[in-house]
Scaffold this motif. Structure first.
Motif, PDB file in Angstrom:
ATOM      1  N   VAL A 157      89.778 134.175   3.629  1.00  0.00           N
ATOM      2  CA  VAL A 157      91.198 134.301   3.989  1.00  0.00           C
ATOM      3  C   VAL A 157      91.331 134.772   5.437  1.00  0.00           C
ATOM      4  O   VAL A 157      92.370 135.296   5.832  1.00  0.00           O
ATOM      5  N   ILE A 158      90.273 134.580   6.207  1.00  0.00           N
ATOM      6  CA  ILE A 158      90.248 135.045   7.592  1.00  0.00           C
ATOM      7  C   ILE A 158      90.062 133.868   8.539  1.00  0.00           C
ATOM      8  O   ILE A 158      89.582 132.802   8.150  1.00  0.00           O
ATOM      9  N   THR A 159      90.460 134.084   9.783  1.00  0.00           N
ATOM     10  CA  THR A 159      90.122 133.157  10.864  1.00  0.00           C
ATOM     11  C   THR A 159      89.178 133.913  11.789  1.00  0.00           C
ATOM     12  O   THR A 159      89.617 134.693  12.654  1.00  0.00           O
ATOM     13  N   PRO A 160      87.882 133.735  11.592  1.00  0.00           N
ATOM     14  CA  PRO A 160      86.903 134.541  12.337  1.00  0.00           C
ATOM     15  C   PRO A 160      86.740 134.063  13.776  1.00  0.00           C
ATOM     16  O   PRO A 160      87.191 132.969  14.141  1.00  0.00           O
ATOM     17  N   LEU A 161      86.071 134.872  14.559  1.00  0.00           N
ATOM     18  CA  LEU A 161      85.690 134.450  15.905  1.00  0.00           C
ATOM     19  C   LEU A 161      84.554 133.440  15.851  1.00  0.00           C
ATOM     20  O   LEU A 161      84.473 132.534  16.679  1.00  0.00           O
ATOM     21  N   VAL A 162      83.657 133.640  14.878  1.00  0.00           N
ATOM     22  CA  VAL A 162      82.515 132.748  14.670  1.00  0.00           C
ATOM     23  C   VAL A 162      82.259 132.640  13.173  1.00  0.00           C
ATOM     24  O   VAL A 162      82.381 133.635  12.450  1.00  0.00           O
ATOM     25  N   SER A 163      81.903 131.454  12.717  1.00  0.00           N
ATOM     26  CA  SER A 163      81.422 131.257  11.346  1.00  0.00           C
ATOM     27  C   SER A 163      79.930 130.947  11.408  1.00  0.00           C
ATOM     28  O   SER A 163      79.414 130.506  12.436  1.00  0.00           O
ATOM     29  N   ALA A 164      79.228 131.169  10.301  1.00  0.00           N
ATOM     30  CA  ALA A 164      77.801 130.847  10.249  1.00  0.00           C
ATOM     31  C   ALA A 164      77.424 130.408   8.846  1.00  0.00           C
ATOM     32  O   ALA A 164      77.936 130.942   7.853  1.00  0.00           O
ATOM     33  N   ILE A 165      76.544 129.424   8.764  1.00  0.00           N
ATOM     34  CA  ILE A 165      75.981 128.979   7.491  1.00  0.00           C
ATOM     35  C   ILE A 165      74.468 129.064   7.631  1.00  0.00           C
ATOM     36  O   ILE A 165      73.869 128.333   8.411  1.00  0.00           O
ATOM     37  N   THR A 166      73.866 129.986   6.906  1.00  0.00           N
ATOM     38  CA  THR A 166      72.449 130.310   7.107  1.00  0.00           C
ATOM     39  C   THR A 166      71.516 129.253   6.530  1.00  0.00           C
ATOM     40  O   THR A 166      70.690 128.685   7.238  1.00  0.00           O
ATOM     41  N   THR A 167      71.634 129.007   5.238  1.00  0.00           N
ATOM     42  CA  THR A 167      70.745 128.091   4.536  1.00  0.00           C
ATOM     43  C   THR A 167      71.522 127.379   3.434  1.00  0.00           C
ATOM     44  O   THR A 167      72.592 127.827   3.022  1.00  0.00           O
ATOM     45  N   ILE A 168      70.945 126.282   2.951  1.00  0.00           N
ATOM     46  CA  ILE A 168      71.491 125.579   1.797  1.00  0.00           C
ATOM     47  C   ILE A 168      70.366 125.384   0.785  1.00  0.00           C
ATOM     48  O   ILE A 168      69.279 124.929   1.132  1.00  0.00           O
ATOM     49  N   GLY A 169      70.617 125.778  -0.463  1.00  0.00           N
ATOM     50  CA  GLY A 169      69.630 125.581  -1.519  1.00  0.00           C
ATOM     51  C   GLY A 169      70.318 125.591  -2.870  1.00  0.00           C
ATOM     52  O   GLY A 169      71.514 125.868  -2.980  1.00  0.00           O
ATOM     53  N   TYR A 170      69.560 125.277  -3.891  1.00  0.00           N
ATOM     54  CA  TYR A 170      70.122 125.238  -5.239  1.00  0.00           C
ATOM     55  C   TYR A 170      70.320 126.651  -5.780  1.00  0.00           C
ATOM     56  O   TYR A 170      69.375 127.409  -5.931  1.00  0.00           O
ATOM     57  N   ASP A 171      71.562 127.001  -6.038  1.00  0.00           N
ATOM     58  CA  ASP A 171      71.907 128.289  -6.640  1.00  0.00           C
ATOM     59  C   ASP A 171      73.347 128.194  -7.128  1.00  0.00           C
ATOM     60  O   ASP A 171      74.177 127.533  -6.497  1.00  0.00           O
ATOM     61  N   HIS A 172      73.643 128.828  -8.253  1.00  0.00           N
ATOM     62  CA  HIS A 172      74.992 128.786  -8.833  1.00  0.00           C
ATOM     63  C   HIS A 172      75.486 127.344  -8.976  1.00  0.00           C
ATOM     64  O   HIS A 172      76.643 127.037  -8.676  1.00  0.00           O
ATOM     65  N   GLN A 173      74.599 126.469  -9.470  1.00  0.00           N
ATOM     66  CA  GLN A 173      74.948 125.059  -9.565  1.00  0.00           C
ATOM     67  C   GLN A 173      76.091 124.801 -10.540  1.00  0.00           C
ATOM     68  O   GLN A 173      76.814 123.815 -10.401  1.00  0.00           O
ATOM     69  N   ASP A 174      76.265 125.695 -11.516  1.00  0.00           N
ATOM     70  CA  ASP A 174      77.348 125.522 -12.478  1.00  0.00           C
ATOM     71  C   ASP A 174      78.713 125.655 -11.813  1.00  0.00           C
ATOM     72  O   ASP A 174      79.712 125.132 -12.318  1.00  0.00           O
ATOM     73  N   ILE A 175      78.753 126.336 -10.674  1.00  0.00           N
ATOM     74  CA  ILE A 175      80.017 126.560  -9.966  1.00  0.00           C
ATOM     75  C   ILE A 175      80.095 125.727  -8.690  1.00  0.00           C
ATOM     76  O   ILE A 175      81.128 125.124  -8.390  1.00  0.00           O
ATOM     77  N   LEU A 176      78.990 125.655  -7.946  1.00  0.00           N
ATOM     78  CA  LEU A 176      79.016 125.036  -6.625  1.00  0.00           C
ATOM     79  C   LEU A 176      78.669 123.557  -6.636  1.00  0.00           C
ATOM     80  O   LEU A 176      78.940 122.856  -5.662  1.00  0.00           O
ATOM     81  N   GLY A 177      78.054 123.070  -7.718  1.00  0.00           N
ATOM     82  CA  GLY A 177      77.679 121.664  -7.772  1.00  0.00           C
ATOM     83  C   GLY A 177      76.190 121.480  -7.969  1.00  0.00           C
ATOM     84  O   GLY A 177      75.395 122.379  -7.708  1.00  0.00           O
ATOM     85  N   ASP A 178      75.811 120.287  -8.423  1.00  0.00           N
ATOM     86  CA  ASP A 178      74.412 120.043  -8.792  1.00  0.00           C
ATOM     87  C   ASP A 178      73.627 119.268  -7.747  1.00  0.00           C
ATOM     88  O   ASP A 178      72.516 118.810  -8.002  1.00  0.00           O
ATOM     89  N   THR A 179      74.181 119.086  -6.557  1.00  0.00           N
ATOM     90  CA  THR A 179      73.442 118.474  -5.450  1.00  0.00           C
ATOM     91  C   THR A 179      73.592 119.357  -4.213  1.00  0.00           C
ATOM     92  O   THR A 179      74.564 120.112  -4.083  1.00  0.00           O
ATOM     93  N   LEU A 180      72.647 119.219  -3.280  1.00  0.00           N
ATOM     94  CA  LEU A 180      72.722 120.008  -2.048  1.00  0.00           C
ATOM     95  C   LEU A 180      73.939 119.614  -1.217  1.00  0.00           C
ATOM     96  O   LEU A 180      74.520 120.438  -0.517  1.00  0.00           O
ATOM     97  N   ALA A 181      74.338 118.359  -1.311  1.00  0.00           N
ATOM     98  CA  ALA A 181      75.523 117.912  -0.583  1.00  0.00           C
ATOM     99  C   ALA A 181      76.782 118.603  -1.109  1.00  0.00           C
ATOM    100  O   ALA A 181      77.642 119.036  -0.336  1.00  0.00           O
ATOM    101  N   LYS A 182      76.890 118.710  -2.430  1.00  0.00           N
ATOM    102  CA  LYS A 182      78.051 119.387  -3.023  1.00  0.00           C
ATOM    103  C   LYS A 182      78.054 120.873  -2.663  1.00  0.00           C
ATOM    104  O   LYS A 182      79.100 121.445  -2.350  1.00  0.00           O
ATOM    105  N   ILE A 183      76.873 121.488  -2.726  1.00  0.00           N
ATOM    106  CA  ILE A 183      76.767 122.910  -2.376  1.00  0.00           C
ATOM    107  C   ILE A 183      77.121 123.112  -0.905  1.00  0.00           C
ATOM    108  O   ILE A 183      77.841 124.054  -0.548  1.00  0.00           O
ATOM    109  N   ALA A 184      76.643 122.207  -0.044  1.00  0.00           N
ATOM    110  CA  ALA A 184      76.960 122.293   1.384  1.00  0.00           C
ATOM    111  C   ALA A 184      78.462 122.166   1.624  1.00  0.00           C
ATOM    112  O   ALA A 184      79.026 122.844   2.487  1.00  0.00           O
ATOM    113  N   SER A 185      79.112 121.322   0.852  1.00  0.00           N
ATOM    114  CA  SER A 185      80.563 121.148   0.984  1.00  0.00           C
ATOM    115  C   SER A 185      81.300 122.448   0.679  1.00  0.00           C
ATOM    116  O   SER A 185      82.271 122.807   1.366  1.00  0.00           O
TER     117      SER A 185
END
Length: 404
Positions: A157-185
């Motif tokens: 709910v913020i507009t930061p000065l900088v955003s960062a995305i560290t890594t992408i991997g399979y975790d919480h697939q039941d919520i985030l999706g079952d592919t790395l592309a879905k998780i990345a989204s």
């Protein structure tokens, strides 16, 4: 994990029964009742499957070298609940926590009477407390770690000065999706219009996931930056992945420095990175290495650290919802490994029946027997798995050390 008797913390934990409820309507409403404290502070927003906490602590320590008041919002906690909200490494006090809960609790109880706002969760309340506290303390900048995903995470709910995305991997697939592309989204959901985003080595994991992030950034006209590769830093946090986290933090700092009018000074940067400490991340404690590798990508990075000739004794435990079978299979690939599995005091932890079909491992009902048993001086002893497990082991080792 130290159990603190505090009515405010007990009330916050009581909201855990509502679990994870993606969506921003509840947190937006609550923050509006608090006069939107998140809009009164400068922020950095950090998402990713792993490395968020370490990146935040590296960045915080560098910023503190410049005399800034730096708020940090992280999860989960390792020692005490209060550590999740801190300013310059000082955890929020019980007094401040109680004061803010006294403001927020009546608002939450009122929300529970509204069918559209009912059942706000523990993490949403904690997020509101964090933003309120940072505004109250007038921090120069707050570093906000995403709880889960990004797009619908209550921190978003913020507009930061900088955003960062560290890594992408399979975790919480039941919520985030079952592919790395879905998780990345989902992770890319923190990218804001015209706000620069620093992206870790995601291309090396999944080109498809990286392309998803790039597409979102281009759509929002958000400049993309990458950490410098191949550089080595003098760190107290061990492991190659911490070098990657430090490089990511440094790139964030370079962008922030321009926005905040700071001059890049190598000695301050080096000192800040060196002073950074994050418990249970390749931490050497009483002759044990503790690493909270609690998902498959983290286990893969951990395994890469052990490829020598020394005997490696591992004690591992996890929650049942994790891909613990695959994690155990990976740990068994470490050369000269002796793998012991165990359980611990936490809901839905693996038990003996869950791993009965796994060969070449030892089951230990009481993990304390492992850490109190005689050890060979030349061998390596690694404790890993769930961060909740690490919390309990770490407290036991620290307490044991004090009594000896």
């Amino acid at each position: 994990m130290r159990k603190v008797s505090n009515a405010s913390i007990d009330w916050i934990h009581s909201r855990l029964k509502f679990g994870i409820k993606p969506g921003l309507s509840r947190i937006i409403y609550l923050l509006e009742q608090l006069d939107n404290p998140q809009n009164k502070i400068k922020t950095v927003h950090v998402a990713g499957t792993n490395g968020k906490g370490s990146t935040v602590t590296f960045l915080s320590n560098v910023l503190q070298q410049y005399g800034l008041q730096v708020g940090t919002f992280t999860s989960p906690f390792i020692e005490i609940f209060n550590e999740r909200i801190a300013v310059n490494g000082r955890y929020i006090s019980d007094e401040d926590l109680n004061r803010i809960v006294d403001v927020i609790k009546p608002l939450v109880l009122k929300m529970d009477e509204n069918p559209d706002l009912v059942n706000i969760t523990e993490f949403e309340i904690l997020t509101a407390i964090g933003y309120y506290y940072f505004a109250d303390q007038a921090v120069d900048i707050a570093l906000i770690e995403v709880g889960l995903g990004g797009l619908y995470d209550s921190t978003n709910v913020i507009t930061p000065l900088v955003s960062a995305i560290t890594t992408i991997g399979y975790d919480h697939q039941d919520i985030l999706g079952d592919t790395l592309a879905k998780i990345a989204s989902e992770k890319a959901g923190i990218i804001k219009p015209n706000v620069p985003v620093v992206v870790g080595n995601i291309m090396g994991v999944s080109e498809e996931a990286y392309e998803v992030i790039v597409a979102v950034a281009h759509e929002k006209n958000a400049p993309i930056y990458h950490p410098e590769t191949g550089r080595t830093f003098d760190l107290n946090l061990h492991g190659q992945y911490q070098q990657d986290n430090a490089a990511l933090a440094l790139k964030i700092f370079e962008i922030l420095a321009e926005k905040l009018g700071l001059i890049l000074e190598s000695e301050k940067i080096k000192k800040g990175l060196k002073q950074a400490f994050w418990p249970a991340r390749m931490e050497d404690l009483n002759g044990f290495i503790l690493d909270g590798a609690h998902n498959l990508p983290a286990i893969k990075r951990l395994v890469a650290e052990f490829n020598g000739s020394k005997k490696v004794h591992i004690l591992f435990s996890a929650l049942q919802r994790k891909d613990f079978h695959e994690m155990i299979t990976l740990l068994k690939t470490i050369p000269n490994v002796s793998l012991t599995l165990t359980t611990f005091d936490y809901p839905k932890t693996i038990v003996a029946a869950d791993v009965a079909d796994i060969s070449d491992v030892t089951w230990l009902e009481d993990w304390r027997e492992f850490v109190t048993a005689p050890r060979h001086a030349d061998d390596i002893y690694l404790l890993t798995g769930s961060l909740y497990f690490m919390s309990q082991v770490r407290e036991f080792l620290l307490t044991s050390n004090k009594s000896n």
